[in-house]
Design an enzyme around this catalytic site. Structure first.
Site, short mmCIF file in Angstrom:
data_model
loop_
_atom_site.label_atom_id
_atom_site.label_comp_id
_atom_site.label_asym_id
_atom_site.label_seq_id
_atom_site.Cartn_x
_atom_site.Cartn_y
_atom_site.Cartn_z
N TYR A 1 43.10 -22.47 10.86
CA TYR A 1 44.02 -22.44 9.72
C TYR A 1 45.22 -23.33 9.99
O TYR A 1 45.37 -24.38 9.41
CB TYR A 1 44.45 -21.01 9.40
CG TYR A 1 45.21 -20.90 8.11
CD1 TYR A 1 44.55 -20.89 6.89
CD2 TYR A 1 46.61 -20.81 8.10
CE1 TYR A 1 45.25 -20.80 5.70
CE2 TYR A 1 47.31 -20.72 6.91
CZ TYR A 1 46.64 -20.72 5.71
OH TYR A 1 47.34 -20.65 4.54
N SER B 1 41.54 -22.89 2.20
CA SER B 1 42.88 -23.13 1.68
C SER B 1 43.59 -24.17 2.56
O SER B 1 43.13 -25.30 2.65
CB SER B 1 43.65 -21.80 1.61
OG SER B 1 44.81 -21.93 0.85
N HIS C 1 40.85 -17.73 -5.70
CA HIS C 1 41.12 -18.27 -4.36
C HIS C 1 40.53 -17.39 -3.26
O HIS C 1 40.42 -17.82 -2.11
CB HIS C 1 42.63 -18.40 -4.16
CG HIS C 1 43.02 -19.30 -3.04
ND1 HIS C 1 42.67 -20.64 -3.00
CD2 HIS C 1 43.72 -19.07 -1.90
CE1 HIS C 1 43.15 -21.19 -1.90
NE2 HIS C 1 43.77 -20.25 -1.20
#
Length: 691
Positions: A474, A554, A672
């Protein structure tokens, strides 16, 4: 234990797409001028999700992807095994209000968890809200849930198709019926109830159409709603209406004793914030600034009369806990000073502070008196992630939730008399964790920085460079990557795969300094950390490039896409989930202006220079030979606009010179990721592992 599906793994890395034409995406002639630099954007038309041309392209791409994936005979067995692994009971950490316990529970394969109420520890759970009855496909979800002080009412936010937009409803706990009150146009909301339960404070966005298109995501205001009133008449308590403050938002809290209203004032994704307050009953008084100027981050923990407690990184990069007497603002006292470990959160429970810390990305819990005296540590499994601590200042009921890579989410109750954690809700799963091991290693990034990485795999793993390896990352927004249970990841481990999770810069595992080292002009550090993790796995014979999969969602989708275009030789398969991709235009859609403090903006000439260097969309090279890539997005994602993923897929299909597939999967009636029904998680997992 499920049968080992070796065919799932082997073709994953060697199969080449049968030469066929991708659905046509006609390039346009759009060229933008960024501070004198001409930048083409040939697939700008894919940003218009509602156009007939975009809809046709999306439907054709989905059909193409499904036809390709249907060639794999193992997809049905994968789907079946994922359903087995997900079919276990899941219970949230209970919250207590006036002797009542509130929690959610999923029996296994329910699309959405059901919310329950229980009178005391020995009471019988009673169903309160079942979102599974709202939509047949499970795409209606509860995204916020706030109980009133006496436990008689609940304000809960309903989201449809994964949207961040919510409607707030109010349910009477005693009757199980909703009141007439419905608050529309809310995002990222929680209610702050009055002690007498006659109303609550909440934040709301402008009504669409009342502001220029796109601005309905911003200009948040703080309101007070009195039960029974028309929400259109709700009183504005606080606002900052200027263009410069459009990304400011407000999170209200009423102190446990009902004496004060405390307002957390945030600005986009910036780590710093302000705090204001006022006596609760003085409804005409202005808010009094307690911490102003956005000089640091302040998280309200709780209060003891006029004494407020905060977690802050003011002069403490690994955070500390301070107190302030609000009758003498500006005079801070350290309660728990900054130490070796990151202070991740704190709860005021049973008249003391329960502090969650992070050491090398796994959790510990300590107890302190309100004067800062250490009261000892609450023993936890050695490598785990505390998912929640719940307690009330005047109650000795303290619940702790935690999980690990191999242990599902469990809830324990802390016994103050014995100092032990006692099981409250511990599920059994169809998976033999004893056959697997979790390790943490440290490797060196490009600039010499030492970075930790978790490794999970079967015991007795042979280091011969042939192990299929899934590298997940991430690296941003101060988000910590800790041991985390994922039923779908267990499938990978069962097949003999290695699961690797590095703690990249940009996260907050080692404090704000670690975060800042991976944002704005230093974002390349995140990609370098991830690439170095892949290189370490290969150099140490865990795997080789052809057997290495990278995955992120994301901001993590930005990560995998950027690393792929920078080092296409290093990976066998790339999974790009709901990604931020077009770093020159990302901020023009939905809520993305909130992220400018993290990424920067192409409207700034200096920030444009570093954004264009790594923006994945703008660094796909014509004739580049890229690894097998699956881009995943959703048609109603209003967090990261799906047009970015579509443009990236079209660009890869146009320019890729390898014989590897460049596919896109657009989930329908999905967002999302928040509130995703279990059935959709299974389908996405089957498609992903099948790919």
């Amino acid at each position: 234990m499920a049968k080992r599906l070796w065919l799932v793994i082997a073709p994953l890395f060697v199969a080449a797409i049968v030469q066929a034409s991708y659905p046509v995406a006609e390039p346009g002639d759009v060229v933008d001028d960024y501070h004198g630099v001409k930048v083409a954007d040939p697939y700008r038309w894919l940003e218009d999700a509602g156009s007939e041309q975009t809809q046709r392209w999306m439907n054709e791409q989905n059909a193409f992807t499904q036809n390709y994936l249907a060639r794999d005979d193992n997809r049905d067995p994968i789907r079946a095994r994922l359903a087995e692994l997900l079919n276990y009971p899941r219970t949230s950490v209970p919250g207590e209000k006036n002797g009542r316990l509130f929690f959610s529970h999923n029996s296994g394969l329910q699309n959405q968890s059901i919310y329950f109420v229980q009178d005391g520890l020995d009471g019988e759970p009673r169903e309160l809200i079942d979102p599974n009855t709202w939509r047949e496909d499970g795409t209606a979800a509860i995204r916020s849930f706030t109980v009133s002080p006496k436990g008689n009412l609940v304000a809960y936010g309903v989201s449809l198709s994964g949207s961040d937009w919510q409607e707030v409803h109010v349910r009477d706990v005693n009757t199980g019926q909703d009141l007439a009150d419905v608050m529309p146009y809310v995002k990222f909301v929680s209610a702050a109830w009055l002690p007498d339960e006659t109303g609550f404070y909440y934040a709301r966005q402008p009504e669409p159409g009342s502001v220029p298109a796109g601005d309905e995501h911003y200009y948040q205001k703080l309101y007070y709603h009195a039960l029974g009133d028309d929400p259109k008449n709700d009183r504005v308590v606080y606002e900052r209406p200027s263009e410069e403050t459009k990304t400011h938002g407000f999170a209200p809290t009423v102190t446990h004793d009902g004496k004060y209203l405390v307002v957390h004032i945030w600005r986009g994704s910036a780590a710093d914030n302000e705090i204001s307050f006022r006596p609760l009953m003085d409804t005409v008084a202005d808010l009094t600034p307690l911490f102003a100027g956005f000089d640091a981050a302040y998280q309200f923990i709780g209060s003891e009369g006029d004494r407020f407690f905060f977690r802050t990184n003011k002069d403490a990069l690994k955070w500390k806990i301070v107190s302030v007497d609000v009758t003498r603002p500006g005079v801070l006292a350290d309660v728990v000073p900054e130490g070796r470990d990151l202070i991740e959160s704190a709860t005021l429970a049973n008249g003391e502070l329960v502090v969650q810390t992070l050491r090398n990305a796994h959790s510990r819990i300590h107890r302190y008196s309100l004067s800062g005296e250490s009261l000892g540590e609450i023993a936890l499994p050695s490598i785990c992630n505390v998912t929640g601590i719940s307690g009330e200042p005047d109650s000795d009921l303290l619940f702790v939730g935690f999980n690990s890579f191999l242990t599902p989410g469990s809830v324990y109750r802390y016994d103050y008399a014995t100092g032990e954690l006692k099981p409250h809700s511990v599920p059994e799963v169809d998976f033999d964790a004893d056959n697997f091991v979790t390790r943490q290693i440290w490797y060196e990034s490009k600039d010499g920085t030492k970075v930790p990485m978790f490794l999970v795999h079967k015991k007795g793993l042979v280091l011969d460079g042939n192990n299929p390896t899934l590298l997940y990352g991430y690296g941003g927004f101060n988000v910590n990557q800790q041991p985390h249970y994922s039923a779908t990841r267990l499938f990978w481990l069962e097949q003999g795969g290695v699961y690797a999770v590095p703690n990249l810069r940009g996260g907050g595992e080692f404090g704000e300094e670690w975060h800042r080292a991976g944002m704005l002009e230093k974002k390349q550090n995140v990609f370098d950390d991830f690439i170095a993790a892949a290189e370490w796995l290969i150099a140490n014979d865990y795997t080789r490039s052809e057997r290495l999969v990278i995955h992120g969602g994301s901001n993590g989708g930005l990560l995998t896409a950027a690393c792929m275009v920078q080092r296409p030789d290093l990976f066998g398969v790339v999974l790009v989930g709901v990604p931020v991709i077009d770093m020159l235009r990302y901020h023009l859609f939905t809520v993305a202006r909130y992220w400018i403090p993290e990424y920067g903006s192409s409207e700034d000439p200096e920030q444009f220079k570093f954004l264009i260097k790594y923006s994945p969309l703008h660094n796909v090279k014509p004739g580049g030979e890229y690894p097998s890539t699956l881009v995943l997005t959703a048609d109603t994602d209003d967090r990261v606009d799906p047009g970015q993923a579509k443009k990236f897929a079209a660009t890869l299909q146009k320019h890729n010179a390898s014989n590897k597939p460049m596919l896109i999967r657009v989930d329908i009636r999905a967002g999302h990721g928040g509130g995703k029904p279990t059935s959709k998680s299974i389908e996405e997992g089957a498609d992903t592992f099948g790919f």
